[in-house]
Design a protein around this motif. Structure first.
Motif, PDB file in Angstrom:
ATOM      1  N   ILE A 230      -4.409  10.167   1.023  1.00 24.15           N
ATOM      2  CA  ILE A 230      -5.737  10.702   0.722  1.00 24.15           C
ATOM      3  C   ILE A 230      -5.708  12.224   0.763  1.00 24.15           C
ATOM      4  CG2 ILE A 230      -8.089  10.897   1.594  1.00 24.15           C
ATOM      5  CD1 ILE A 230      -7.957   7.995   2.411  1.00 24.15           C
ATOM      6  N   SER A 231      -5.051  12.769   1.801  1.00 24.62           N
ATOM      7  CA  SER A 231      -4.978  14.222   1.925  1.00 24.62           C
ATOM      8  C   SER A 231      -4.308  14.838   0.708  1.00 24.62           C
ATOM      9  CB  SER A 231      -4.212  14.600   3.195  1.00 24.62           C
ATOM     10  OG  SER A 231      -4.870  14.109   4.338  1.00 24.62           O
ATOM     11  N   HIS A 232      -3.260  14.169   0.237  1.00 27.66           N
ATOM     12  CA  HIS A 232      -2.563  14.676  -0.939  1.00 27.66           C
ATOM     13  C   HIS A 232      -3.449  14.607  -2.177  1.00 27.66           C
ATOM     14  CE1 HIS A 232       0.193  14.400  -4.429  1.00 27.66           C
ATOM     15  NE2 HIS A 232       0.906  15.291  -3.753  1.00 27.66           N
ATOM     16  N   GLU A 233      -4.172  13.507  -2.320  1.00 23.12           N
ATOM     17  CA  GLU A 233      -4.981  13.323  -3.522  1.00 23.12           C
ATOM     18  C   GLU A 233      -6.178  14.267  -3.579  1.00 23.12           C
ATOM     19  OE1 GLU A 233      -4.272  11.526  -6.146  1.00 23.12           O
ATOM     20  OE2 GLU A 233      -2.384  10.960  -5.183  1.00 23.12           O
ATOM     21  N   ILE A 234      -6.731  14.634  -2.397  1.00 20.88           N
ATOM     22  CA  ILE A 234      -7.919  15.484  -2.429  1.00 20.88           C
ATOM     23  C   ILE A 234      -7.581  16.966  -2.514  1.00 20.88           C
ATOM     24  CG2 ILE A 234      -9.256  13.783  -1.131  1.00 20.88           C
ATOM     25  CD1 ILE A 234      -9.036  15.540   1.301  1.00 20.88           C
ATOM     26  N   ASN A 235      -6.267  17.281  -2.474  1.00 19.01           N
ATOM     27  CA  ASN A 235      -5.877  18.689  -2.580  1.00 19.01           C
ATOM     28  C   ASN A 235      -6.313  19.294  -3.919  1.00 19.01           C
ATOM     29  OD1 ASN A 235      -4.802  19.946  -0.358  1.00 19.01           O
ATOM     30  ND2 ASN A 235      -2.774  19.046  -0.631  1.00 19.01           N
ATOM     31  N   ASN A 236      -6.100  18.537  -5.013  1.00 26.94           N
ATOM     32  CA  ASN A 236      -6.457  19.071  -6.337  1.00 26.94           C
ATOM     33  C   ASN A 236      -7.954  19.322  -6.480  1.00 26.94           C
ATOM     34  OD1 ASN A 236      -3.799  19.119  -7.150  1.00 26.94           O
ATOM     35  ND2 ASN A 236      -3.862  17.056  -8.038  1.00 26.94           N
ATOM     36  N   PRO A 237      -8.814  18.337  -6.113  1.00 29.76           N
ATOM     37  CA  PRO A 237     -10.253  18.640  -6.195  1.00 29.76           C
ATOM     38  C   PRO A 237     -10.664  19.780  -5.280  1.00 29.76           C
ATOM     39  CG  PRO A 237      -9.889  16.313  -5.688  1.00 29.76           C
ATOM     40  CD  PRO A 237      -8.555  16.931  -5.823  1.00 29.76           C
ATOM     41  N   LEU A 238     -10.019  19.910  -4.123  1.00 28.57           N
ATOM     42  CA  LEU A 238     -10.352  21.015  -3.226  1.00 28.57           C
ATOM     43  C   LEU A 238     -10.023  22.361  -3.880  1.00 28.57           C
ATOM     44  CD1 LEU A 238      -9.199  19.776   0.303  1.00 28.57           C
ATOM     45  CD2 LEU A 238     -11.533  20.223  -0.457  1.00 28.57           C
ATOM     46  N   GLU A 239      -8.894  22.417  -4.553  1.00 29.26           N
ATOM     47  CA  GLU A 239      -8.547  23.652  -5.233  1.00 29.26           C
ATOM     48  C   GLU A 239      -9.559  23.981  -6.327  1.00 29.26           C
ATOM     49  OE1 GLU A 239      -4.588  23.383  -6.679  1.00 29.26           O
ATOM     50  OE2 GLU A 239      -3.659  23.311  -4.680  1.00 29.26           O
ATOM     51  N   ALA A 240     -10.012  22.925  -7.027  1.00 27.75           N
ATOM     52  CA  ALA A 240     -11.010  23.140  -8.086  1.00 27.75           C
ATOM     53  C   ALA A 240     -12.317  23.663  -7.501  1.00 27.75           C
ATOM     54  CB  ALA A 240     -11.253  21.842  -8.854  1.00 27.75           C
ATOM     55  N   VAL A 241     -12.742  23.060  -6.389  1.00 33.24           N
ATOM     56  CA  VAL A 241     -13.982  23.507  -5.762  1.00 33.24           C
ATOM     57  C   VAL A 241     -13.836  24.937  -5.255  1.00 33.24           C
ATOM     58  CG1 VAL A 241     -15.579  23.105  -3.846  1.00 33.24           C
ATOM     59  CG2 VAL A 241     -14.671  21.174  -5.143  1.00 33.24           C
ATOM     60  N   THR A 242     -12.667  25.252  -4.712  1.00 33.28           N
ATOM     61  CA  THR A 242     -12.413  26.611  -4.228  1.00 33.28           C
ATOM     62  C   THR A 242     -12.517  27.615  -5.374  1.00 33.28           C
ATOM     63  OG1 THR A 242     -10.954  25.765  -2.491  1.00 33.28           O
ATOM     64  CG2 THR A 242     -10.727  28.096  -3.068  1.00 33.28           C
ATOM     65  N   ASN A 243     -11.936  27.268  -6.511  1.00 36.15           N
ATOM     66  CA  ASN A 243     -11.998  28.160  -7.677  1.00 36.15           C
ATOM     67  C   ASN A 243     -13.444  28.337  -8.159  1.00 36.15           C
ATOM     68  OD1 ASN A 243      -9.226  28.519  -7.658  1.00 36.15           O
ATOM     69  ND2 ASN A 243      -8.855  26.818  -9.070  1.00 36.15           N
ATOM     70  N   CYS A 244     -14.180  27.231  -8.133  1.00 37.62           N
ATOM     71  CA  CYS A 244     -15.581  27.312  -8.565  1.00 37.62           C
ATOM     72  C   CYS A 244     -16.386  28.222  -7.645  1.00 37.62           C
ATOM     73  CB  CYS A 244     -16.210  25.916  -8.619  1.00 37.62           C
ATOM     74  SG  CYS A 244     -15.586  24.876  -9.956  1.00 37.62           S
ATOM     75  N   LEU A 245     -16.159  28.077  -6.349  1.00 33.57           N
ATOM     76  CA  LEU A 245     -16.878  28.928  -5.408  1.00 33.57           C
ATOM     77  C   LEU A 245     -16.494  30.396  -5.598  1.00 33.57           C
ATOM     78  CD1 LEU A 245     -16.775  26.819  -2.109  1.00 33.57           C
ATOM     79  CD2 LEU A 245     -18.722  27.204  -3.635  1.00 33.57           C
ATOM     80  N   TYR A 246     -15.227  30.636  -5.933  1.00 31.84           N
ATOM     81  CA  TYR A 246     -14.787  32.012  -6.157  1.00 31.84           C
ATOM     82  C   TYR A 246     -15.505  32.605  -7.368  1.00 31.84           C
ATOM     83  CZ  TYR A 246     -11.837  35.908  -7.549  1.00 31.84           C
ATOM     84  OH  TYR A 246     -11.378  37.147  -7.938  1.00 31.84           O
TER      85      TYR A 246
END
Length: 523
Positions: A280-296
């Motif tokens: 799960i941790s591995h799979e949610i890394n990509n969406p987390l990066e996307a959310v981080t980019n969006c917040l940036y």
């Protein structure tokens, strides 16, 4: 059948009588060796020879000795030699007294015809007695060996009759079930009190008239608790009448095996949960990066101050989620070879994983981490050690308690080795001396059904594999209210050329420190 070779000890003071006796015996085919004595000292010397006589013939009256005295002397030596009174005219009463004193027969010198049958009969009976004594001694030795073997058995062993009354137990049964030997053998506790299933299986045994396949059953201990056992039953004397049959029963304690099986099941579940968490941790890394980019990107726009405040809060929480995800992946990643480990970073990673429990119980974690050198070891295993100790500390303290985590570069005073010391201290309830002495035993737990009793045992094994040591101090809460536990782990610094095999070498046992300190820094 006796040999014709005959060694005779003759207690006689008349040489002519001895000559007549010797001639009579030789005429009847004996290869004779006759020794005549007249005193007790002479007889004593003959009885002490390596080859004692086959038969003793004794005159009743001698000038300085007598037949009864010779008989008494023979009895004092414990030798089993046929003794025949061989005398002249003696009254019937005297002959009866001699026989009562232990003489095997009485023959008159005037009736030599009775002497040969008497000698042959007594020699044959002596051989019979000797064989019977040898058989009795062999039986006693066999019984002693059986007794020693049964008492040394790690298995519980008992014998009962067909009614369920116990007639024999070994020490292992008393240790296993907690009953005294008197309780078991007096009839106060029967076979069926120990396990009701034994009544049913005993009927099956009687019906089949042969041994049963071993079966599992719960047995009731003296304290009322049940213990899982493997039971084997068989008749000792299957040919005897049913009411006289005796049943041999073996009981093997399955408690450790059951715990091991349960541990395997729990370990498999934990392994699956760990792989699932890592996946799960591995799979949610990509969406987390996307959310981080969006917040940036959102942060680049002109936003009201309150909106930017909320955006910063979201970014902090997102960073925290990302950190937990990364630490989860690192925690469950297997390490196959030693690597250089930042010890303080490892401790922080474990605290991050346990952050939710710490927050829920409002436990304050005091960090005093000052290690400036890397440690060579297995990252995943050392994380497990720290996680076990911090988790135990969380369980030990009350809500609002404190846990101290301190790391230092240090030198082990007993060996002079350089290394790293980790101290994990809490201001919980502490441990008494009995608990402290057993905490590193496998399957020992104070957490009832919620604990496996393996955390500290595994932790010690891992520390030992890394050539380190683990020590504990603890004090139970007393009237002054101060209590707590301190675990101190020392890991030596090792060259990177140390192989995996080197890390698996055993070290000496680990000492348990006396209960003489409290956790002053966190109390």
């Amino acid at each position: 059948m006796t040999s014709n070779r005959l060694r005779v000890l003759l207690v006689e003071d008349v040489p002519d009588d001895a000559f007549l006796l010797e001639r009579h015996l030789r005429r009847h085919g004996y290869s004779l060796e006759l020794t005549r004595v007249e005193t007790a000292s002479e007889m004593q010397r003959q009885l002490e020879q390596s080859s004692p006589p086959d038969v003793i013939l004794a005159d009743y009256n001698l000038p300085s000795f007598s037949g009864p005295a010779a008989l008494k002397l023979l009895h004092s030596t414990k030798l089993d030699i046929p003794f025949i009174m061989f005398s002249g005219a003696v009254s019937e009463e005297t002959a009866v007294d001699a026989m009562r004193s232990g003489a095997h027969d009485y023959v008159s010198k005037q009736n030599l015809a009775r002497l040969i049958p008497a000698i042959e009969r007594e020699r044959n009976e002596a051989v019979t007695r000797k064989n019977r004594l040898a058989a009795e001694q062999a039986l006693k030795a066999s019984e002693a060996r059986f007794q020693s073997l049964v008492e040394a058995l790690p298995l519980g062993f008992l014998i009962s009759d067909s009614s369920g009354k116990i007639i024999y137990t070994n020490a292992a049964i008393e240790r296993l079930l907690g009953y005294s030997g008197d309780d078991l053998l007096s009839g106060a506790v029967t076979l069926f009190d120990i396990s009701p299933l034994l009544a049913e299986r005993l009927n099956d045994l009687i019906s089949s008239a042969s041994s049963l396949e071993p079966f599992e059953a719960g047995c009731v201990k003296a304290d009322g608790h049940s213990v899982d056992t493997l039971i084997g039953m068989s008749f000792l004397d299957s040919e005897a009448a049913e009411v006289r049959r005796q049943i041999a029963i073996f009981l093997a304690d399955l408690s450790l095996q059951k715990k091991s099986e349960e541990l395997i099941r729990r370990t498999e579940k934990l392994a699956v949960a760990g792989r699932f968490a890592a996946s799960i941790s591995h799979e949610i890394n990509n969406p987390l990066e996307a959310v981080t980019n969006c917040l940036y990107l959102v942060a680049q726009a002109n936003l009201p101050s309150d909106a930017r405040h909320y955006l910063e809060m979201a970014q902090k929480e997102l960073d925290r989620v990302s950190q937990i995800t990364v630490q989860t992946l690192r925690f469950y990643r297997a390490s196959t070879r030693p690597s250089r480990i930042d010890f303080d970073e490892l401790i922080e990673a474990v605290v991050t994983l346990l952050d939710s429990r710490l927050r829920q119980m409002e436990i304050a974690v005091i960090r005093d981490l000052r290690v400036d050198v890397p440690v060579l070891g297995h990252d995943g295993e050392l994380r497990q050690v720290v996680a076990n100790l911090v988790s135990n500390a969380i369980d030990a303290v009350q809500p609002g308690g404190r846990i101290l985590l301190r790391s230092r570069s240090s030198t082990e005073w007993t060996s002079g080795r350089s290394g790293v010391v980790l101290t994990i201290a809490d201001n919980g309830m502490g441990m008494d001396a009995d608990t402290r002495e057993r905490i590193f035993e496998p399957f020992f737990s104070t957490k009832d059904i919620t604990g496996t009793g393996l955390g500290l045992w595994i932790s010690r094994e891992i520390v030992m594999k890394h050539r380190g040591s683990i020590r504990v101090r603890s004090r139970r809460r007393s009237s002054n209210g101060r209590a707590g536990t301190i675990f101190r782990i020392f890991l030596p610094l090792m060259d990177e050329t140390v192989s995996l095999q080197e890390l698996h070498k055993p070290v000496e046992g680990l000492p348990v420190l006396p209960d003489r300190e409290t956790v002053a820094k966190v109390s």
